[in-house]
Design a protein around this motif. Structure first.
Motif, PDB file in Angstrom:
ATOM      1  N   TRP A  74      76.106  67.082  10.101  1.00 27.14           N
ATOM      2  CA  TRP A  74      76.906  65.668  10.487  1.00 27.14           C
ATOM      3  C   TRP A  74      75.953  65.034  11.222  1.00 27.14           C
ATOM      4  CZ3 TRP A  74      78.255  63.392  15.065  1.00 27.14           C
ATOM      5  CH2 TRP A  74      79.128  62.085  14.858  1.00 27.14           C
ATOM      6  N   GLY A  75      75.730  63.567  10.884  1.00 29.35           N
ATOM      7  CA  GLY A  75      75.041  62.715  11.671  1.00 29.35           C
ATOM      8  C   GLY A  75      73.473  62.677  11.374  1.00 29.35           C
ATOM      9  N   LYS A  76      72.916  63.852  10.608  1.00 27.74           N
ATOM     10  CA  LYS A  76      71.534  63.767  10.393  1.00 27.74           C
ATOM     11  C   LYS A  76      71.286  63.392   9.195  1.00 27.74           C
ATOM     12  CE  LYS A  76      70.958  67.864  13.823  1.00 27.74           C
ATOM     13  NZ  LYS A  76      70.467  69.053  13.482  1.00 27.74           N
ATOM     14  N   GLY A 119      76.152  50.593  17.806  1.00 30.12           N
ATOM     15  CA  GLY A 119      75.560  49.838  16.690  1.00 30.12           C
ATOM     16  C   GLY A 119      73.995  49.719  17.077  1.00 30.12           C
ATOM     17  N   ALA A 120      73.589  48.231  16.825  1.00 24.92           N
ATOM     18  CA  ALA A 120      72.088  47.947  17.109  1.00 24.92           C
ATOM     19  C   ALA A 120      71.712  48.219  18.525  1.00 24.92           C
ATOM     20  CB  ALA A 120      71.655  46.690  16.677  1.00 24.92           C
ATOM     21  N   GLY A 121      72.516  47.904  19.472  1.00 29.31           N
ATOM     22  CA  GLY A 121      72.240  47.912  20.888  1.00 29.31           C
ATOM     23  C   GLY A 121      72.073  49.364  21.426  1.00 29.31           C
ATOM     24  N   GLY A 122      72.640  50.453  20.815  1.00 24.32           N
ATOM     25  CA  GLY A 122      72.415  51.764  21.423  1.00 24.32           C
ATOM     26  C   GLY A 122      71.651  52.682  20.318  1.00 24.32           C
ATOM     27  N   ARG A 123      71.475  52.168  19.255  1.00 26.54           N
ATOM     28  CA  ARG A 123      70.993  53.157  18.125  1.00 26.54           C
ATOM     29  C   ARG A 123      69.401  52.557  17.530  1.00 26.54           C
ATOM     30  NH1 ARG A 123      76.280  54.685  14.705  1.00 26.54           N
ATOM     31  NH2 ARG A 123      77.378  55.789  16.745  1.00 26.54           N
ATOM     32  N   TYR A 124      69.056  51.236  17.745  1.00 26.55           N
ATOM     33  CA  TYR A 124      67.846  50.833  17.021  1.00 26.55           C
ATOM     34  C   TYR A 124      66.856  51.458  18.005  1.00 26.55           C
ATOM     35  CZ  TYR A 124      64.185  47.530  15.699  1.00 26.55           C
ATOM     36  OH  TYR A 124      63.131  47.390  15.266  1.00 26.55           O
ATOM     37  N   SER A 125      65.435  51.618  17.307  1.00 24.81           N
ATOM     38  CA  SER A 125      64.416  52.010  17.901  1.00 24.81           C
ATOM     39  C   SER A 125      63.111  50.994  17.592  1.00 24.81           C
ATOM     40  CB  SER A 125      64.162  53.582  17.463  1.00 24.81           C
ATOM     41  OG  SER A 125      62.850  53.792  17.941  1.00 24.81           O
ATOM     42  N   ARG A 147      64.425  58.246   8.585  1.00 21.24           N
ATOM     43  CA  ARG A 147      64.444  59.872   8.496  1.00 21.24           C
ATOM     44  C   ARG A 147      63.598  60.048   9.969  1.00 21.24           C
ATOM     45  NH1 ARG A 147      60.286  63.034   7.508  1.00 21.24           N
ATOM     46  NH2 ARG A 147      59.203  61.440   6.176  1.00 21.24           N
ATOM     47  N   LEU A 148      62.665  59.411  10.365  1.00 17.52           N
ATOM     48  CA  LEU A 148      61.881  59.511  11.630  1.00 17.52           C
ATOM     49  C   LEU A 148      62.561  59.251  12.741  1.00 17.52           C
ATOM     50  CD1 LEU A 148      58.151  58.766  10.276  1.00 17.52           C
ATOM     51  CD2 LEU A 148      59.241  61.052  10.660  1.00 17.52           C
ATOM     52  N   TYR A 149      63.204  58.011  12.898  1.00 16.84           N
ATOM     53  CA  TYR A 149      63.403  57.167  14.256  1.00 16.84           C
ATOM     54  C   TYR A 149      65.070  56.858  14.236  1.00 16.84           C
ATOM     55  CZ  TYR A 149      58.633  56.444  13.883  1.00 16.84           C
ATOM     56  OH  TYR A 149      57.263  56.579  13.757  1.00 16.84           O
ATOM     57  N   CYS A 150      65.873  57.515  13.032  1.00 13.29           N
ATOM     58  CA  CYS A 150      67.242  57.248  13.252  1.00 13.29           C
ATOM     59  C   CYS A 150      67.845  58.740  13.109  1.00 13.29           C
ATOM     60  CB  CYS A 150      67.714  56.420  12.210  1.00 13.29           C
ATOM     61  SG  CYS A 150      69.823  55.965  12.318  1.00 13.29           S
ATOM     62  N   ARG A 151      68.044  59.557  14.466  1.00 14.02           N
ATOM     63  CA  ARG A 151      68.549  60.570  14.188  1.00 14.02           C
ATOM     64  C   ARG A 151      69.323  61.054  15.733  1.00 14.02           C
ATOM     65  NH1 ARG A 151      62.926  61.727  14.779  1.00 14.02           N
ATOM     66  NH2 ARG A 151      62.341  63.023  16.437  1.00 14.02           N
ATOM     67  N   PRO A 152      70.275  61.889  15.814  1.00 16.90           N
ATOM     68  CA  PRO A 152      70.722  62.336  17.097  1.00 16.90           C
ATOM     69  C   PRO A 152      69.802  62.828  18.260  1.00 16.90           C
ATOM     70  CG  PRO A 152      72.289  63.154  15.209  1.00 16.90           C
ATOM     71  CD  PRO A 152      70.936  62.438  14.504  1.00 16.90           C
ATOM     72  N   GLY A 153      69.861  62.258  19.395  1.00 22.16           N
ATOM     73  CA  GLY A 153      69.021  62.605  20.471  1.00 22.16           C
ATOM     74  C   GLY A 153      67.513  62.164  20.597  1.00 22.16           C
ATOM     75  N   PHE A 154      67.302  61.146  19.554  1.00 21.94           N
ATOM     76  CA  PHE A 154      65.831  60.659  19.345  1.00 21.94           C
ATOM     77  C   PHE A 154      65.645  59.613  20.796  1.00 21.94           C
ATOM     78  CE2 PHE A 154      62.673  57.482  18.228  1.00 21.94           C
ATOM     79  CZ  PHE A 154      61.496  58.271  18.018  1.00 21.94           C
ATOM     80  N   ALA A 200      72.019  58.224  10.594  1.00 18.48           N
ATOM     81  CA  ALA A 200      71.314  57.401   9.537  1.00 18.48           C
ATOM     82  C   ALA A 200      72.526  57.183   8.400  1.00 18.48           C
ATOM     83  CB  ALA A 200      70.364  58.303   8.787  1.00 18.48           C
ATOM     84  N   ASP A 201      73.307  57.958   7.980  1.00 18.97           N
ATOM     85  CA  ASP A 201      74.429  57.388   7.068  1.00 18.97           C
ATOM     86  C   ASP A 201      75.217  56.561   7.488  1.00 18.97           C
ATOM     87  OD1 ASP A 201      75.469  59.818   8.730  1.00 18.97           O
ATOM     88  OD2 ASP A 201      77.307  58.962   8.126  1.00 18.97           O
ATOM     89  N   GLU A 202      75.340  56.032   8.834  1.00 13.76           N
ATOM     90  CA  GLU A 202      75.972  54.454   9.002  1.00 13.76           C
ATOM     91  C   GLU A 202      75.103  53.364   9.107  1.00 13.76           C
ATOM     92  OE1 GLU A 202      77.827  55.266  12.689  1.00 13.76           O
ATOM     93  OE2 GLU A 202      79.284  56.729  12.011  1.00 13.76           O
ATOM     94  N   HIS A 203      73.695  53.791   8.804  1.00 11.83           N
ATOM     95  CA  HIS A 203      72.693  52.426   8.950  1.00 11.83           C
ATOM     96  C   HIS A 203      71.718  52.258   8.007  1.00 11.83           C
ATOM     97  CE1 HIS A 203      74.359  52.114  13.037  1.00 11.83           C
ATOM     98  NE2 HIS A 203      73.961  53.216  13.370  1.00 11.83           N
ATOM     99  N   TYR A 204      71.226  53.255   7.157  1.00 14.90           N
ATOM    100  CA  TYR A 204      70.303  53.235   6.264  1.00 14.90           C
ATOM    101  C   TYR A 204      70.558  52.404   4.985  1.00 14.90           C
ATOM    102  CZ  TYR A 204      67.195  54.297   2.241  1.00 14.90           C
ATOM    103  OH  TYR A 204      66.315  54.473   1.114  1.00 14.90           O
ATOM    104  N   PHE A 205      71.759  52.821   4.357  1.00 20.47           N
ATOM    105  CA  PHE A 205      72.121  51.742   3.213  1.00 20.47           C
ATOM    106  C   PHE A 205      72.480  50.306   3.777  1.00 20.47           C
ATOM    107  CE2 PHE A 205      73.517  55.420   0.377  1.00 20.47           C
ATOM    108  CZ  PHE A 205      72.289  55.981   0.395  1.00 20.47           C
ATOM    109  N   GLN A 206      72.993  50.529   4.689  1.00 12.50           N
ATOM    110  CA  GLN A 206      73.727  49.219   5.173  1.00 12.50           C
ATOM    111  C   GLN A 206      72.778  47.965   5.578  1.00 12.50           C
ATOM    112  OE1 GLN A 206      74.358  52.260   6.278  1.00 12.50           O
ATOM    113  NE2 GLN A 206      76.528  52.638   5.660  1.00 12.50           N
TER     114      GLN A 206
END
Length: 392
Positions: free
Chosen positions: A163-165, A226-232, A272-279, A286-292
């Motif tokens: 989940w979440g990966k 969202g972007a404020g806490g998850r974008y890298s 795959r590299l920069y959207c993952r839990p704990g990065f 990624a499943d909430e952001h990649y396709f979108q």
């Protein structure tokens, strides 16, 4: 309109001020000559320096406006070779107009950790519609024992999903890859083990096959979820902060968009590299952001920005509301099938509720064909409702 008032106001003030200050020194004809000169200079300036925004175009009729409308968006920076190559492929896929098969089908793709508690409900949903659908099952932990002939032999080779990966996205891509091998599949529906249909098969089939969009959930959440806490910033230059989007993973997708997912490696690699839990202390899923994000960037007009799978996030918890047997009533189903506005909840301090009208081929229609999450114990009640109604 604000631009119009600003232009008109400033010009009027300028003329009035000029008139008051100069009136003692000029006679009427001189004042008129000066005014005509000022207006002429202003109009010549507009002709030379064409309006470059829609507000100005609304006020002034200019040949630059039609050019502005017809000119493709120009990237704000020089694209890398990989980006240019990706855009060439995506553009060719989007431009292609493959001949529609004589028998268009909907691919129902089930992403499940194991058993499918609602398999008999789906069996009832599919009955009498052979040849208009295909079923694919990705079971990430254990192969489910099937009780419906529509599911027998429909398991695909699966991998473990966390989940979440990114493995969640990998499973979705794996389902699409298998479903694309059938050239008759034109719409691709991602479903979970807790999803149930809300309408008859005919209703769902016509809704999807004759739609001109992919129903991919997509919205801008500036908050920590969202972007404020998850974008890298490691996603730069290909994925900019302003383009980072969020949405439910439960989509329906056209064949063209499914092909784009198979063709993409550039943007997939970034997630795959920069959207993952704990990065870097961030929990990006990624499943909430990649396709979108991908489709917001390359084909924003081709997605609906809402999902046809209903999920109740109104409690604003980590997981959506789940339905128990006592919740399953005709009133509940009637409510779920009557919503014609999709709601999104931002995670910033404003806690904004974003409302998206559900437009189907430019007509306002009910939003949802499926719903989740339902406890397995609700099966008997759902079967009874399904038997007594054209909707579940």
């Amino acid at each position: 309109m604000k631009t119009a008032r600003a232009w008109r106001g400033s010009l009027k003030d300028y003329i009035m001020m000029s008139g008051v200050r100069q009136r003692p020194n000029f006679k009427g004809p001189n004042w008129v000559i000066i005014l005509v000169c000022l207006v002429s200079i202003f109009l010549v300036g507009l002709y030379i320096y064409q309006p470059r925004n829609t507000a100005a175009c609304y006020i002034f009729l200019s040949r630059g406006c039609s050019d502005l409308e017809n000119t493709p968006a120009v990237p704000s920076r020089e694209l890398t070779d990989e980006e240019n190559a990706a855009r060439v492929v995506f553009t060719e896929i989007l431009k292609s107009s493959p001949a529609a098969p004589k028998n268009s089908k909907v691919a129902f793709m089930f992403l499940t950790p194991g058993p499918l508690p609602f398999e008999m409900l789906w069996d009832k949903f599919f009955q009498g519609h052979d040849g208009r659908f295909t079923v694919y099952v990705h079971a990430s932990r254990e192969q489910p024992p099937h009780v419906s002939p529509y599911f027998n032999g429909r398991n695909i080779r699966s991998e473990k999903v966390d989940w979440g990966k990114i493995s969640m996205v990998d499973a979705e891509r794996r389902l699409l890859m298998n479903a694309l091998q059938d050239p008759d599949n034109q719409q691709f529906v991602l479903l979970s083990d807790s999803c149930v249909p809300l309408h008859s098969f005919d209703y769902v089939y016509n809704y999807l096959i004759f739609a001109n969009l992919s129903f991919i959930d997509c919205y801008d959440d500036p908050g920590p979820h969202g972007a404020g806490g998850r974008y890298s910033e490691h996603m730069l230059p290909e994925v900019e902060f302003k383009d980072f989007r969020k949405g439910s993973q439960w989509f329906t997708m056209t064949r063209r968009h499914a092909l784009i997912i198979m063709a993409d490696s550039l943007y997939y690699r970034k997630f795959r590299l920069y959207c993952r839990p704990g990065f870097e202390g961030r929990n990006c899923y990624a499943d909430e952001h990649y396709f979108q994000t991908l489709f917001y960037m390359i084909d924003p007009a081709g997605i609906a920005n809402w999902s046809v799978t209903y999920v109740d996030w109104s409690e604003r918890k980590w997981h959506p509301r789940s339905y128990k047997p006592q919740d399953i009533t005709p009133k509940l189903i009637k409510n779920l099938t009557s919503f014609d506005t999709s709601l999104h909840f931002t995670s910033d301090e404003k806690k904004t509720v974003l409302k998206t009208p559900c437009m189907w081929n430019e007509m306002r229609r009910p939003c949802f064909l499926f719903a989740r999450k339902f406890y397995p114990e609700t099966l008997d009640n759902l079967l009874q409702l399904f038997s007594n109604s054209t909707s579940v």
